[in-house]
Design a protein around this motif. Structure first.
Motif, short mmCIF file in Angstrom:
data_model
loop_
_atom_site.label_atom_id
_atom_site.label_comp_id
_atom_site.label_asym_id
_atom_site.label_seq_id
_atom_site.Cartn_x
_atom_site.Cartn_y
_atom_site.Cartn_z
N TYR A 1 -4.12 11.14 -0.16
CA TYR A 1 -4.20 10.59 -2.09
C TYR A 1 -5.15 9.62 -2.04
O TYR A 1 -6.11 8.94 -2.18
CB TYR A 1 -3.25 10.27 -2.54
N GLU A 2 -4.76 8.07 -0.64
CA GLU A 2 -5.33 6.94 -0.63
C GLU A 2 -6.67 7.57 0.13
O GLU A 2 -7.96 6.79 -0.96
CB GLU A 2 -4.51 6.17 -0.02
N HIS A 3 -7.44 8.21 0.74
CA HIS A 3 -8.86 9.00 1.31
C HIS A 3 -9.37 9.46 -0.10
O HIS A 3 -10.69 9.48 -0.35
CB HIS A 3 -8.40 9.60 2.32
N GLY B 1 0.79 -1.60 0.12
CA GLY B 1 -0.27 0.23 0.22
C GLY B 1 1.15 1.32 0.08
O GLY B 1 0.42 2.71 0.87
N GLY B 2 1.84 1.00 -0.93
CA GLY B 2 3.02 2.34 -0.80
C GLY B 2 2.64 3.08 -2.12
O GLY B 2 1.30 2.48 -2.82
N GLN B 3 3.23 3.81 -2.74
CA GLN B 3 3.11 4.32 -3.93
C GLN B 3 2.68 3.47 -4.29
O GLN B 3 2.16 3.85 -5.80
CB GLN B 3 4.24 5.65 -3.65
N ALA B 4 3.33 2.51 -4.71
CA ALA B 4 2.99 1.82 -6.24
C ALA B 4 1.54 1.31 -6.19
O ALA B 4 0.93 0.87 -7.29
CB ALA B 4 4.06 0.55 -6.67
N GLY B 5 1.33 0.97 -4.87
CA GLY B 5 0.10 0.12 -4.51
C GLY B 5 -0.82 1.88 -5.02
O GLY B 5 -2.36 1.22 -5.32
N LEU B 6 -0.66 2.63 -4.39
CA LEU B 6 -1.77 3.50 -4.06
C LEU B 6 -1.87 3.92 -6.17
O LEU B 6 -2.82 4.43 -6.04
CB LEU B 6 -0.78 5.29 -3.84
N SER C 1 4.20 13.67 -8.27
CA SER C 1 3.11 13.66 -7.77
C SER C 1 2.46 12.26 -8.71
O SER C 1 3.16 11.64 -9.45
CB SER C 1 1.64 14.50 -8.57
N LEU C 2 1.66 11.43 -7.91
CA LEU C 2 0.97 10.48 -8.55
C LEU C 2 -0.15 10.03 -9.39
O LEU C 2 -0.09 12.15 -8.77
CB LEU C 2 0.43 9.61 -7.18
N GLY D 1 7.47 8.45 -11.54
CA GLY D 1 7.79 6.64 -12.02
C GLY D 1 6.87 6.10 -12.40
O GLY D 1 6.24 5.64 -13.36
N VAL D 2 6.65 5.60 -11.18
CA VAL D 2 5.45 4.56 -10.84
C VAL D 2 4.40 4.87 -11.78
O VAL D 2 3.60 4.09 -11.68
CB VAL D 2 5.44 4.56 -9.55
N GLY D 3 3.81 6.09 -12.08
CA GLY D 3 2.60 6.49 -12.05
C GLY D 3 2.39 6.00 -13.85
O GLY D 3 1.16 5.62 -14.35
#
Length: 353
Positions: A90-92, A16-21, A64-65, A335-337
């Protein structure tokens, strides 16, 4: 201990970190039923565990994601606390279905997909996205005498601030960003002995995460097209000259020494001379935190057989956010987005004329 209850979802995202989000953002848009399982008790992924002085390599607007920009940070590059706050909001904002703390212990194949074993309830899923990063899997090299040393040994994951090392002599091992930043953090508080496998290579002072992402993307595109490349990010250097590193370097406080050959009870041996140290901080990197796949995936020489972020022998097993082998700069916020979009966003329909 895992309960007897088993739930079902189209997709289970592990991490549930940046990649999971980022995965959750595109899964939410797809309409699929999914859940994100995070082993941290709080939001923020690995950012909540970094040392106190750590900052991003880029301004907030370039970190940013998908969907929602990181709020501006007025004074230089944002600290880790700013990132944690952003990821929490972000997750909320996107009402992502995250369960925590939940530790996934194993993923097994079934006739209809996967069974995800956890220390809470288990899950059945048609697809699994691994987004666990590497923070939980620090790499400790083996050196002669490592068990003889009587001082304190810790890894990057254990370092928080310089105060516990006040007045001590500390060996910092590694030639990358973490080592350089920790040496800079310790200056003025402790006497440091920085040991690197080769002389440090600083990137130009004007190179930050924005440039690194562009270079990594261009390198990947050149390789994919069969064109020559200048080596990507590795061709530029190893260490980003963030303000703290630049200041310590310019003061002459970042002096690197060759790697020691072995450890003794009270220190390390460099060029045949024993150097007395009180502690050793191993900034020696990480490995993908994928122990839960031990019965499902066999590595090839330590690498996972992945093409376009899908397991070669089982495309329903996906990977996101582990570094260049899962997309250019995919282990970074910037980059993950893009990698998540390529993996999960439905293709756009061509407009008819």
């Amino acid at each position: 201990m895992s309960s007897n209850a088993t739930h079902s979802a189209d997709v289970v995202v592990i991490g549930g970190g940046q990649a999971g989000l980022a995965a959750g953002y595109y899964l939410r848009r797809s309409g699929l039923d999914f859940v994100i399982l995070d082993d941290n008790p709080n939001p923020g992924g690995s950012w909540q565990h970094y040392w106190q002085s750590l900052t991003l390599f880029s301004p907030a607007e370039y970190s940013s994601l998908p969907g929602w920009p990181m709020p501006p940070y007025p004074n230089g590059f944002p600290p880790a606390t700013h990132v944690v706050d952003y990821l929490t909001r972000y997750e909320h904002r996107y009402q992502l279905p995250i369960q925590r703390p939940v530790t996934v212990t194993e993923v097994t194949r079934t006739d209809h997909g996967f069974h995800v074993h956890t220390d809470a309830c288990d899950w059945d899923a048609r697809r699994v996205i691994n987004a666990t990063g590497s923070w939980r899997q620090p790499f400790w090299p083996l050196y002669p005498g490592i068990t003889d040393f009587r001082g304190r040994q810790l890894h990057t994951v254990d370092y928080r601030s310089p105060e516990p090392f006040a007045g001590q002599r500390v060996a910092v091992v590694g030639g990358g960003n973490s080592a350089a930043q920790i040496v800079a953090d310790l200056t003025g508080v402790a006497d440091t002995l920085w040991c690197t496998p080769r002389p440090p290579r600083y990137l130009p002072d004007d190179v930050d995460g924005r440039v690194l992402f562009t270079v990594a993307t261009d390198h990947a595109a050149a390789i994919a097209a069969g064109r020559p490349s200048d080596g990507g990010v590795a061709g530029l250097g190893d260490i980003v000259a963030v303000p703290s590193v630049r200041a310590a370097r310019d003061r002459g406080q970042l002096t690197a020494h060759p790697m020691f050959t072995h450890l003794t009870a009270s220190g390390v041996v460099v060029d045949g001379v024993e150097e007395q140290v009180d502690a050793i901080i191993w900034c020696t990197g990480f490995r993908p935190a994928l122990r839960h796949l031990h019965g499902l995936v066999r590595t090839q020489d330590g690498h996972y057989p992945v093409v376009d972020n899908h397991l070669v022998d089982d495309p329903a097993t996906m990977f996101l956010g582990y570094g260049d082998w899962t997309g250019p700069a995919s282990a970074t916020l910037i980059g993950v987005g893009r990698t998540a979009r390529a993996l999960l966003a439905p293709p756009r329909r061509r407009r008819e004329g």
